[in-house]
Enzyme design. Structure first.
Site, PDB file in Angstrom:
ATOM      1  N   HIS A 196      12.637  -1.607  38.539  1.00 44.63           N
ATOM      2  CA  HIS A 196      11.427  -1.931  39.311  1.00 44.63           C
ATOM      3  C   HIS A 196      10.174  -1.677  38.458  1.00 44.63           C
ATOM      4  CE1 HIS A 196       8.552  -1.633  42.685  1.00 44.63           C
ATOM      5  NE2 HIS A 196       9.455  -2.247  43.413  1.00 44.63           N
ATOM      6  N   GLU A 358      11.748  -7.990  39.201  1.00 43.31           N
ATOM      7  CA  GLU A 358      12.986  -7.307  39.598  1.00 43.31           C
ATOM      8  C   GLU A 358      14.168  -8.266  39.685  1.00 43.31           C
ATOM      9  OE1 GLU A 358      12.241  -5.093  43.435  1.00 43.31           O
ATOM     10  OE2 GLU A 358      10.244  -5.880  43.057  1.00 43.31           O
TER      11      GLU A 358
END
Ligand SMILES: *[C@@H]1O[C@H](CO)[C@@H](O)[C@H](O)[C@H]1NC(C)=O
Ligand SMILES: *[C@@H]1O[C@H](CO)[C@@H](O)[C@H](O)[C@H]1NC(C)=O
Ligand SMILES: *[C@@H]1O[C@H](CO)[C@@H](O)[C@H](O)[C@H]1NC(C)=O
Ligand SMILES: *[C@@H]1O[C@H](CO)[C@@H](O)[C@H](O)[C@H]1NC(C)=O
Ligand SMILES: *[C@@H]1O[C@H](CO)[C@@H](O)[C@H](O)[C@H]1NC(C)=O
Ligand SMILES: *[C@@H]1O[C@H](CO)[C@@H](O)[C@H](O)[C@H]1NC(C)=O
Ligand SMILES: *[C@@H]1O[C@H](CO)[C@@H](O)[C@H](O)[C@H]1NC(C)=O
Ligand SMILES: *[C@@H]1O[C@H](CO)[C@@H](O)[C@H](O)[C@H]1NC(C)=O
Ligand SMILES: CC(=O)N[C@H]1CO[C@H](CO)[C@@H](O)[C@@H]1O
Length: 409
Positions: A196, A358
């Site tokens: 992330h 992501e």
């Protein structure tokens, strides 16, 4: 059953732990800020145990100036102290993104997970004590590679069964490799993971604009996206990104801010949110047989200002991109970033100042059995492990030194 799982995991973990044979792996030692560094001639990456997060990604821009292109904190200690918990660079788990109504069903049994999002309406990034908010163990460390591990036990955040996971980060030339493995040891459970990371390819030091809206993004396989409601929960619909529409980043590379004046962009990332926080699907089987390591990247992000380009190669079937609409200037930059002494550019992350990328699977696939993601998202003892692989490949476009070298030839 459990034994089979452990054995197959041991077989898998061995090559992982010895992924990099060079360097000194006897005693993992962070620097004075609690960061672990891995390096090549071109890249310098820092990591912290909190969330197994990448804290720094440093490389030279087209002027030869070192830029730190990811959001993070100056020291490992601050990751636990900071109250906003922005998930900077971490591995959210055991199930990344949102779970509708904080509940799911496996084999007729319903489970309730920690409802830590939207005032208790759903689960985000594995719940209030998700993997991204825990200290992982450094299980191996060398000059070019680091492996973190975590054991998530039965019932934590409401998830069934023990899960053992390893993430290995390795650098090689201009490439950063990420491999995440997770094994469900005792019960069937959902697992979906990602990295992330918040990017600003100008190192938050662009002296013409503080946002990342001028970064260019290309996602050639992403003609469709997962439809969401106004709190970003998937509705089950898979929507078309028609050529030329705001969510079209497949037909050609486009600046993140290219459609900023388009009224459709308001609400595109949830209620009253302008921009992107969406999950694009990655569809490429039909084009040609592919090797995720070498066939075109699933996403490319670049900034003309620094000349830095990031190509993301991944084996995952979906891709979330978030344009940092909820940043509001309350997060300080690291000392390695920003511009000193220019009051037009305060040393904070402004709204739209970053881009989160992501690679992952279809979000909330566990509540959409019609998508048939079960082999990718539900794992039990004795099953193959969950595996995530990605290669983040950097280049510098318009490098003046490189151009000079070419001229001399
Ligand atoms: C590895 O590090 C340890 C402790 O830091 C040191 O004693 C040892 O000599 C090092 N080994 C090599 C091969 O550098
Ligand atoms: C640790 O990092 C935080 C945030 O980056 C910073 O505010 C703080 O001053 C740092 N502390 C030390 C001792 O360096
Ligand atoms: C899950 O939550 C629902 C709604 O609050 C509740 O009715 C149900 O009993 C809970 N199930 C379990 C297994 O805790
Ligand atoms: C993580 O480790 C740091 C440094 O050892 C410590 O200060 C912090 O409290 C730990 N955080 C958590 C969530 O365990
Ligand atoms: C902006 O930054 C670039 C790259 O570092 C530099 O060449 C230029 O002189 C800077 N411009 C101003 C006005 O500071
Ligand atoms: C951002 O991109 C737009 C469109 O290409 C361009 O007109 C503008 O000058 C750029 N702004 C900066 C600050 O680089
Ligand atoms: C929507 O966001 C704007 C700022 O971006 C804010 O001024 C406004 O109050 C918000 N509207 C609602 C209904 O929350
Ligand atoms: C900025 O966002 C943070 C996190 O959501 C919030 O705590 C803070 O109050 C906000 N600050 C302003 C000035 O809106
Ligand atoms: C039973 C229940 O709480 N249902 C909610 C599930 O989440 C959606 C939003 O995504 C709500 O609209 C439902 O009310």
């Amino acid at each position: 059953m459990q034994l089979t799982g452990l054995l197959s995991f041991a077989a898998l973990a061995l090559p992982l732990a010895s992924a990099s044979s060079k360097g000194n792996s006897s005693e993992p030692k962070p620097d004075k800020d609690g960061k672990y560094w891995i390096k090549t001639d071109h890249l310098k990456l820092g990591f912290v145990p909190f969330g197994a997060a990448v804290s720094d990604v440093r490389l030279n821009d087209k002027y030869g100036i070192e830029r730190d292109v990811v959001a993070g904190f100056d020291n490992a200690t601050y990751y636990s102290i900071d109250r906003q918990k922005p998930n900077f660079g971490n591995v959210p788990g055991r199930y990344a993104n949102r779970i509708k109504n904080a509940t799911f069903e496996i084999d007729g049994k319903w489970y309730n997970t920690s409802a830590n999002d939207n005032d208790g309406l759903d689960t985000l990034h594995g719940g209030k004590d998700g993997w991204g908010l825990r200290n992982w163990t450094v299980s191996s460390y060398s000059d070019e590679s680091i492996t973190f591990s975590i054991l998530d036990t039965d019932g934590e955040n409401g998830f069934p069964g023990d899960v053992q996971s390893y993430v290995t980060y390795t650098v090689d030339g201009w490439d950063w490799h990420i491999k995440i493995i997770a094994l469900s040891l005792t019960k069937k459970t959902p697992i979906m993971l990602t990295s992330h990371t918040y990017w600003n390819l100008d190192g938050f030091a662009n002296n013409e604009t503080s946002t990342a809206l001028n970064h260019t993004l290309y996602m050639p396989y992403s003609g469709q996206r997962v439809g969401v409601d106004n709190i970003l929960i998937p509705t089950g619909e898979i929507l078309p990104n028609a050529k030329g529409s705001i969510n079209d980043f497949w037909s050609e590379p486009k600046q993140i801010g290219a459609n900023w004046e388009d009224e459709d962009l308001l609400g595109n990332c949830g209620f009253n949110c302008t921009g992107y926080d969406n999950c694009w699907t990655v569809n490429r089987d039909q084009l040609s047989p592919y090797d995720w390591r070498t066939t075109e990247p699933v996403a490319s992000l670049s900034s003309a200002w620094s000349g830095i380009k990031l190509d993301v190669y991944s084996d995952q079937d979906a891709f979330q991109m978030y344009s940092c609409g909820f940043q509001n200037g309350s997060m300080a930059l690291k000392t390695s970033q920003g511009i000193d002494g220019d009051e037009d550019f305060p040393r904070v992350i402004p709204q739209y100042g970053c881009v989160v990328l992501e690679p992952q699977d279809y979000i909330d696939g566990i509540n959409h059995p019609e998508w048939r993601r079960e082999k990718k998202q539900i794992f039990g003892p004795g099953d193959d492990p969950y595996v995530f692989q990605a290669k983040y490949s950097f280049s510098v476009v318009g490098d003046e030194k490189e151009e000079c070298a070419k001229d001399e030839l």
